[in-house]
Design a protein around this motif. Structure first.
Motif, PDB file in Angstrom:
ATOM      1  N   TRP A 170      25.290  35.742   9.219  1.00 35.93           N
ATOM      2  CA  TRP A 170      24.159  34.821   9.070  1.00 35.93           C
ATOM      3  C   TRP A 170      23.476  35.430   7.695  1.00 35.93           C
ATOM      4  O   TRP A 170      23.007  34.610   6.720  1.00 35.93           O
ATOM      5  N   PHE A 171      23.451  36.778   7.525  1.00 25.74           N
ATOM      6  CA  PHE A 171      22.725  37.376   6.471  1.00 25.74           C
ATOM      7  C   PHE A 171      23.723  37.012   5.037  1.00 25.74           C
ATOM      8  O   PHE A 171      23.179  36.734   4.255  1.00 25.74           O
ATOM      9  N   ASP A 172      24.993  37.308   5.276  1.00 21.85           N
ATOM     10  CA  ASP A 172      25.880  36.645   3.973  1.00 21.85           C
ATOM     11  C   ASP A 172      25.367  35.185   3.623  1.00 21.85           C
ATOM     12  O   ASP A 172      25.349  35.004   2.668  1.00 21.85           O
ATOM     13  N   ALA A 173      25.450  34.246   4.707  1.00 22.16           N
ATOM     14  CA  ALA A 173      25.152  32.947   4.443  1.00 22.16           C
ATOM     15  C   ALA A 173      23.951  32.789   3.634  1.00 22.16           C
ATOM     16  O   ALA A 173      23.843  31.926   2.771  1.00 22.16           O
ATOM     17  N   ILE A 174      22.833  33.404   4.084  1.00 23.18           N
ATOM     18  CA  ILE A 174      21.441  33.104   3.620  1.00 23.18           C
ATOM     19  C   ILE A 174      21.528  33.798   2.042  1.00 23.18           C
ATOM     20  O   ILE A 174      20.922  32.844   1.212  1.00 23.18           O
ATOM     21  N   LEU A 175      21.901  34.666   1.896  1.00 26.46           N
ATOM     22  CA  LEU A 175      22.037  35.263   0.513  1.00 26.46           C
ATOM     23  C   LEU A 175      22.858  34.367  -0.320  1.00 26.46           C
ATOM     24  O   LEU A 175      22.375  34.074  -1.616  1.00 26.46           O
ATOM     25  N   ASP A 176      23.936  33.748   0.214  1.00 30.17           N
ATOM     26  CA  ASP A 176      24.835  32.995  -0.852  1.00 30.17           C
ATOM     27  C   ASP A 176      23.961  31.731  -1.214  1.00 30.17           C
ATOM     28  O   ASP A 176      23.958  31.131  -2.205  1.00 30.17           O
ATOM     29  N   ARG A 177      23.325  31.132  -0.124  1.00 27.60           N
ATOM     30  CA  ARG A 177      22.104  30.009  -0.552  1.00 27.60           C
ATOM     31  C   ARG A 177      21.185  30.366  -1.576  1.00 27.60           C
ATOM     32  O   ARG A 177      20.946  29.459  -2.364  1.00 27.60           O
ATOM     33  N   TYR A 178      20.685  31.441  -1.301  1.00 29.17           N
ATOM     34  CA  TYR A 178      19.743  31.706  -2.472  1.00 29.17           C
ATOM     35  C   TYR A 178      20.227  32.100  -3.717  1.00 29.17           C
ATOM     36  O   TYR A 178      19.825  31.776  -4.765  1.00 29.17           O
ATOM     37  N   ALA A 179      21.600  32.914  -3.889  1.00 35.64           N
ATOM     38  CA  ALA A 179      22.214  32.999  -4.903  1.00 35.64           C
ATOM     39  C   ALA A 179      22.573  31.749  -5.787  1.00 35.64           C
ATOM     40  O   ALA A 179      22.418  31.329  -6.879  1.00 35.64           O
ATOM     41  N   ASP A 180      23.045  30.488  -4.878  1.00 40.34           N
ATOM     42  CA  ASP A 180      23.239  29.165  -5.345  1.00 40.34           C
ATOM     43  C   ASP A 180      22.117  28.722  -5.993  1.00 40.34           C
ATOM     44  O   ASP A 180      22.324  28.158  -7.034  1.00 40.34           O
TER      45      ASP A 180
END
Length: 365
Positions: free
Chosen positions: A342-352
């Motif tokens: 979950w943490f990785d997916a959230i950071l990926d969306r913010y990075a995008d």
């Protein structure tokens, strides 16, 4: 991206790990006891324990020790403390006679139920233990996981060979001819195993195969076919290198990878992961670092000018490569969990979002 497996199949809650031998064939590579040999961030001992925990929920381990017992005990104790496992040790006084003597020493410690018996130097797919759970031994029996694909066995000359008829072992030995399957070193047993080992010892046979032959004579030794499920006896420097190759192959790569990920990002992330697994860096820390690289790339996009745009593009690509390392490290160290995914997916969306904002700012500036 970090993923988790489905809940383990209910089964035995105890496993016996044979860790008494010297492992001299690995000495050109390491001078440590074989269970302490490291393979991409974890020792063989820890990998075996984590595999059984993942496959069946086992948390109680009985470890037979002999050679360098104090060092081996300290290592297993440390694993148990960090992982939340329970571990008990059995001194095998006759461990030098063979692995059957080491297994027999655990007779009074396994209880009345079924238990796993594994070697401390065998790596195996959790699906092998799961297959044994789906076809457990009857009273007084034992089940041995076997591989019928001879072409897939890494060290064909050293494998213990099994002949079977109707799902039951009829013969087992290293030099057996003809033979049907290879012994993976993973077993699900009842206390009947010790009857076979004791009878074999009375005849001067102190190997596990000797005990299994005794049980086979009573039609109490069964096979479970696990062909196409990977396993490896890490007994030589060549096998150790093969273990690293297989683990890296299995840790990286997803069916959803596109051409850029498959042919550029993934090979580079695997190369980087080989170094990261030997450091204290956690998967979540790697995720944060990848996100920070994306943020810097977004800032460079927003600065304007082609040099900043090129630098931002290079950083964004690097962030994408590093983003593949968190899941690979998690899988190699057996520490994947739902929060990490979950943490990785959230950071990926913010990075995008930040990268898109930076590019938009650059285009409109």
């Amino acid at each position: 991206m970090m993923t988790t497996r489905e809940a383990p199949t209910p089964g035995p809650r105890v496993a016996v790990i044979l860790a008494a031998g010297q492992g001299t064939r690995l000495y050109p590579t390491t001078n440590r006891p074989k269970p302490l040999t490291r393979v991409l961030g974890l020792t063989l001992a820890e990998r075996v324990m984590c595999t059984l925990r993942e496959a069946s929920g086992v948390r109680r381990f009985i470890v037979t020790v002999g050679s360098e017992a104090r060092v081996v005990k300290a290592h297993f104790t440390d694993i148990a403390r960090r992982r939340g496992y329970s571990v008990a040790f059995v001194e095998a006084p006759d461990w030098q006679l063979g692995n059957g003597a080491s297994a027999l020493a655990a007779r009074e410690h396994t209880g009345d139920g079924a238990f796993f018996l594994v070697m401390s130097d065998h790596l195996f797919d959790p699906a092998i233990a799961e297959a044994l759970l789906r076809d457990p031994p009857g009273p007084g029996e034992m089940c041995l996981a076997v591989d019928r694909d001879k072409s897939a066995i890494f060290d064909l000359e050293d494998v213990t060979r099994v002949r079977a008829d109707g799902g039951r072992i009829t013969a087992i030995d290293k030099g057996l001819e003809p033979w049907d399957a290879g012994d993976t070193g993973v077993m699900l047993c009842t206390s009947g195993l010790f009857d076979g080992l004791e009878r074999a010892a009375e005849k001067g046979g102190h190997g596990l195969s000797d005990g299994l032959r005794e049980l086979a004579g009573d039609a109490r030794a069964r096979i479970v076919d696990v062909t196409q499920r990977p396993w490896l006896d890490v007994d030589t420097p060549e096998a150790l290198r093969e273990a690293e190759r297989r683990l890296m192959r299995d840790a990286g790569g997803k069916s959803t990878d596109g051409p850029v990920s498959r042919y550029l990002n993934r090979p580079l992330s695997r190369w980087l992961t080989r170094y990261l697994v030997e450091t204290p860096a956690t998967p979540n820390q790697i995720s944060v670092f990848s996100w920070m690289l994306s943020c810097i790339a977004a800032a460079l996009f927003a600065v304007g000018g082609y040099p900043a745009l090129a630098a931002g593009g290079a950083l964004a690509q690097l962030a994408s490569i590093v983003d593949g390392c968190d899941g690979e490290v998690a899988r190699l160290k057996c520490i994947q969990n739902e929060f990490g995914g979950w943490f990785d997916a959230i950071l990926d969306r913010y990075a995008d979002a930040f990268l898109l904002f930076g590019l938009t700012w650059h285009a409109l500036a």
